[in-house]
Write a protein that holds these residues in place. Structure first.
Motif, PDB file in Angstrom:
ATOM      1  N   ALA A  11      43.451  59.707  36.565  1.00  0.00           N
ATOM      2  CA  ALA A  11      42.492  58.705  37.051  1.00  0.00           C
ATOM      3  C   ALA A  11      43.135  57.812  38.103  1.00  0.00           C
ATOM      4  CB  ALA A  11      41.966  57.872  35.891  1.00  0.00           C
ATOM      5  N   VAL A  12      44.374  57.388  37.848  1.00  0.00           N
ATOM      6  CA  VAL A  12      45.076  56.543  38.819  1.00  0.00           C
ATOM      7  C   VAL A  12      45.302  57.304  40.119  1.00  0.00           C
ATOM      8  CG1 VAL A  12      47.267  55.386  39.317  1.00  0.00           C
ATOM      9  CG2 VAL A  12      46.174  55.081  37.090  1.00  0.00           C
ATOM     10  N   ALA A  13      45.705  58.571  40.009  1.00  0.00           N
ATOM     11  CA  ALA A  13      45.933  59.381  41.205  1.00  0.00           C
ATOM     12  C   ALA A  13      44.645  59.551  41.996  1.00  0.00           C
ATOM     13  CB  ALA A  13      46.510  60.741  40.811  1.00  0.00           C
ATOM     14  N   THR A  14      43.532  59.754  41.287  1.00  0.00           N
ATOM     15  CA  THR A  14      42.239  59.896  41.951  1.00  0.00           C
ATOM     16  C   THR A  14      41.862  58.603  42.673  1.00  0.00           C
ATOM     17  OG1 THR A  14      41.457  61.510  40.344  1.00  0.00           O
ATOM     18  CG2 THR A  14      39.777  60.329  41.601  1.00  0.00           C
ATOM     19  N   GLN A  15      42.052  57.484  42.010  1.00  0.00           N
ATOM     20  CA  GLN A  15      41.747  56.192  42.619  1.00  0.00           C
ATOM     21  C   GLN A  15      42.577  55.971  43.878  1.00  0.00           C
ATOM     22  OE1 GLN A  15      42.410  53.416  39.460  1.00  0.00           O
ATOM     23  NE2 GLN A  15      40.624  54.091  38.276  1.00  0.00           N
ATOM     24  N   GLN A  16      43.866  56.304  43.810  1.00  0.00           N
ATOM     25  CA  GLN A  16      44.720  56.128  44.983  1.00  0.00           C
ATOM     26  C   GLN A  16      44.272  57.019  46.133  1.00  0.00           C
ATOM     27  OE1 GLN A  16      47.082  53.770  45.315  1.00  0.00           O
ATOM     28  NE2 GLN A  16      46.419  53.092  43.287  1.00  0.00           N
ATOM     29  N   SER A  17      43.853  58.236  45.815  1.00  0.00           N
ATOM     30  CA  SER A  17      43.369  59.150  46.857  1.00  0.00           C
ATOM     31  C   SER A  17      42.101  58.608  47.508  1.00  0.00           C
ATOM     32  CB  SER A  17      43.099  60.535  46.268  1.00  0.00           C
ATOM     33  OG  SER A  17      44.283  61.123  45.790  1.00  0.00           O
ATOM     34  N   ILE A  18      41.210  58.062  46.690  1.00  0.00           N
ATOM     35  CA  ILE A  18      39.965  57.499  47.219  1.00  0.00           C
ATOM     36  C   ILE A  18      40.261  56.280  48.093  1.00  0.00           C
ATOM     37  CG2 ILE A  18      37.834  56.296  46.577  1.00  0.00           C
ATOM     38  CD1 ILE A  18      37.725  58.138  44.100  1.00  0.00           C
ATOM     39  N   LEU A  19      41.152  55.410  47.636  1.00  0.00           N
ATOM     40  CA  LEU A  19      41.504  54.225  48.421  1.00  0.00           C
ATOM     41  C   LEU A  19      42.086  54.613  49.778  1.00  0.00           C
ATOM     42  CD1 LEU A  19      43.136  51.929  45.709  1.00  0.00           C
ATOM     43  CD2 LEU A  19      40.929  51.594  46.823  1.00  0.00           C
ATOM     44  N   HIS A  54      34.643  55.134  39.994  1.00  0.00           N
ATOM     45  CA  HIS A  54      35.941  54.471  39.909  1.00  0.00           C
ATOM     46  C   HIS A  54      35.912  53.024  40.393  1.00  0.00           C
ATOM     47  CE1 HIS A  54      38.522  57.811  38.643  1.00  0.00           C
ATOM     48  NE2 HIS A  54      37.748  58.595  39.379  1.00  0.00           N
ATOM     49  N   PHE A  55      34.986  52.670  41.306  1.00  0.00           N
ATOM     50  CA  PHE A  55      35.031  51.327  41.906  1.00  0.00           C
ATOM     51  C   PHE A  55      33.721  50.563  41.786  1.00  0.00           C
ATOM     52  CE2 PHE A  55      38.293  53.871  43.980  1.00  0.00           C
ATOM     53  CZ  PHE A  55      39.409  53.062  43.780  1.00  0.00           C
ATOM     54  N   GLY A  56      32.701  51.184  41.245  1.00  0.00           N
ATOM     55  CA  GLY A  56      31.460  50.481  40.955  1.00  0.00           C
ATOM     56  C   GLY A  56      30.519  50.325  42.118  1.00  0.00           C
ATOM     57  N   SER A  57      31.023  49.942  43.286  1.00  0.00           N
ATOM     58  CA  SER A  57      30.166  49.685  44.441  1.00  0.00           C
ATOM     59  C   SER A  57      31.002  49.769  45.709  1.00  0.00           C
ATOM     60  CB  SER A  57      29.527  48.294  44.346  1.00  0.00           C
ATOM     61  OG  SER A  57      30.534  47.284  44.433  1.00  0.00           O
ATOM     62  N   ARG A  58      30.330  49.752  46.856  1.00  0.00           N
ATOM     63  CA  ARG A  58      31.039  49.732  48.132  1.00  0.00           C
ATOM     64  C   ARG A  58      31.897  48.456  48.259  1.00  0.00           C
ATOM     65  NH1 ARG A  58      30.416  52.415  53.116  1.00  0.00           N
ATOM     66  NH2 ARG A  58      29.825  54.101  51.707  1.00  0.00           N
ATOM     67  N   SER A  59      31.350  47.338  47.817  1.00  0.00           N
ATOM     68  CA  SER A  59      32.117  46.087  47.865  1.00  0.00           C
ATOM     69  C   SER A  59      33.339  46.148  46.962  1.00  0.00           C
ATOM     70  CB  SER A  59      31.233  44.901  47.458  1.00  0.00           C
ATOM     71  OG  SER A  59      30.221  44.687  48.412  1.00  0.00           O
ATOM     72  N   GLY A  60      33.180  46.758  45.781  1.00  0.00           N
ATOM     73  CA  GLY A  60      34.310  46.905  44.871  1.00  0.00           C
ATOM     74  C   GLY A  60      35.411  47.764  45.474  1.00  0.00           C
ATOM     75  N   LEU A  61      35.022  48.808  46.185  1.00  0.00           N
ATOM     76  CA  LEU A  61      35.990  49.682  46.845  1.00  0.00           C
ATOM     77  C   LEU A  61      36.736  48.913  47.937  1.00  0.00           C
ATOM     78  CD1 LEU A  61      37.235  52.454  47.533  1.00  0.00           C
ATOM     79  CD2 LEU A  61      35.196  52.900  48.935  1.00  0.00           C
ATOM     80  N   ILE A  62      36.018  48.155  48.741  1.00  0.00           N
ATOM     81  CA  ILE A  62      36.639  47.398  49.831  1.00  0.00           C
ATOM     82  C   ILE A  62      37.602  46.354  49.281  1.00  0.00           C
ATOM     83  CG2 ILE A  62      36.141  45.693  51.643  1.00  0.00           C
ATOM     84  CD1 ILE A  62      33.603  47.378  52.242  1.00  0.00           C
ATOM     85  N   SER A 123      34.297  42.339  60.766  1.00  0.00           N
ATOM     86  CA  SER A 123      33.188  42.336  61.728  1.00  0.00           C
ATOM     87  C   SER A 123      31.859  42.684  61.066  1.00  0.00           C
ATOM     88  CB  SER A 123      33.467  43.351  62.854  1.00  0.00           C
ATOM     89  OG  SER A 123      34.644  43.003  63.555  1.00  0.00           O
ATOM     90  N   ASP A 124      31.891  42.981  59.776  1.00  0.00           N
ATOM     91  CA  ASP A 124      30.696  43.382  59.035  1.00  0.00           C
ATOM     92  C   ASP A 124      30.236  42.197  58.180  1.00  0.00           C
ATOM     93  OD1 ASP A 124      28.894  44.391  57.094  1.00  0.00           O
ATOM     94  OD2 ASP A 124      29.737  46.404  57.324  1.00  0.00           O
ATOM     95  N   PRO A 125      29.123  41.551  58.535  1.00  0.00           N
ATOM     96  CA  PRO A 125      28.696  40.348  57.800  1.00  0.00           C
ATOM     97  C   PRO A 125      28.492  40.575  56.309  1.00  0.00           C
ATOM     98  CG  PRO A 125      27.430  40.603  59.830  1.00  0.00           C
ATOM     99  CD  PRO A 125      28.213  41.873  59.645  1.00  0.00           C
ATOM    100  N   SER A 126      28.127  41.794  55.924  1.00  0.00           N
ATOM    101  CA  SER A 126      27.839  42.041  54.510  1.00  0.00           C
ATOM    102  C   SER A 126      29.099  42.101  53.651  1.00  0.00           C
ATOM    103  CB  SER A 126      27.043  43.343  54.350  1.00  0.00           C
ATOM    104  OG  SER A 126      27.781  44.450  54.826  1.00  0.00           O
ATOM    105  N   HIS A 127      30.267  42.254  54.276  1.00  0.00           N
ATOM    106  CA  HIS A 127      31.513  42.359  53.498  1.00  0.00           C
ATOM    107  C   HIS A 127      32.558  41.320  53.893  1.00  0.00           C
ATOM    108  CE1 HIS A 127      30.172  46.067  51.655  1.00  0.00           C
ATOM    109  NE2 HIS A 127      29.910  46.578  52.836  1.00  0.00           N
ATOM    110  N   ARG A 128      32.336  40.579  54.967  1.00  0.00           N
ATOM    111  CA  ARG A 128      33.345  39.656  55.493  1.00  0.00           C
ATOM    112  C   ARG A 128      33.779  38.620  54.457  1.00  0.00           C
ATOM    113  NH1 ARG A 128      30.529  36.932  59.616  1.00  0.00           N
ATOM    114  NH2 ARG A 128      30.798  38.805  60.883  1.00  0.00           N
TER     115      ARG A 128
END
Length: 229
Positions: A11-19, A54-62, A123-128
């Motif tokens: 799971a950790v390896a998968t998360q690191q690959s996704i990041l 693994h991260f729940g949402s796009r914001s969680g991933l960022i 530069s993305d207002p939704s994630h800044r």
């Protein structure tokens, strides 16, 4: 126990690959132009829901990408803040604001993507705002900003806020441009990240130390010409 450990390691390896995949894709194409499916495929995951699992949402991933770098940047800045302790020189504290980001990229080597990722996300207002909370509110950065203000006590509050915004823009986008040049084999004006960081510190120190024009306040109409050419 060993089975659970193996699953956890996977799971950790998968998360690191996704990041890693997401950071590169966001850096190169922008957040809005990359799908979770593209990230999963680049990370070697056939499951279209791997990112959300693994991260729940796009914001969680960022936020996770930012956190993966913040600890190292904070470590560099804490060391610089300790070295600057007691200094009344504006440049020493500006260096604490500016240089840790660049020096972290020097540690990452070439290619890296975090500076371009940061520029895209900021530069993305939704994630800044989420990224700013993760990366711009560290105790050591707050201390450095406070010390810059202490070195320049006569700056009006609105000018301080304006120059903080200018500093952030210069820091993120100038470093991102250099990262892009290095990754794509283009020449750069400075031979190393350390020299580039020093040059950026010099420029930002000049920005903070610049005189304030008479009447340069909220009372000046927007678009009015108040200085030279």
């Amino acid at each position: 126990m060993s089975g659970r450990g193996t699953r956890s390691d996977r799971a950790v390896a998968t998360q690191q690959s996704i990041l890693a995949a997401a950071e590169q894709l966001f850096a190169e194409h922008g957040v809005a132009n990359v799908s979770n499916r593209q990230i999963g495929l680049a990370a070697g995951q056939g499951n279209n829901t791997a990112v959300s699992y693994h991260f729940g949402s796009r914001s969680g991933l960022i936020r996770a990408i930012v956190r993966a770098h913040t600890e190292q940047i904070e470590s560099i800045r804490l060391r610089m803040v300790e070295q600057a302790e007691g200094s009344t020189a504006t440049r020493d504290w500006v260096a604490c604001m500016v240089e840790p980001f660049a020096l972290h990229l020097a540690d990452l080597g070439v290619p890296s993507w975090f500076a371009r990722f940061s520029a895209q996300v900021m530069s993305d207002p939704s994630h800044r705002e989420a990224v700013a909370r993760e990366s711009l509110n560290s105790p050591s950065l707050t201390r450095a900003v406070e010390e810059v203000h202490r070195c320049l006590p006569d700056l009006p509050e609105e000018i301080r806020l304006e120059r903080q915004d200018m500093t952030r823009q210069l820091m993120i986008h100038m470093i991102a441009e250099r990262e892009d040049a290095l990754a794509n084999g283009r020449p750069t004006s400075r031979g190393s990240w350390h020299r580039a960081a020093a040059g950026l510190t010099d420029a930002v120190t000049g920005l903070w130390s610049a005189p304030v024009s008479t009447g340069a306040s909220d009372m000046v109409p927007e678009g009015a010409v108040t200085g030279g050419p």
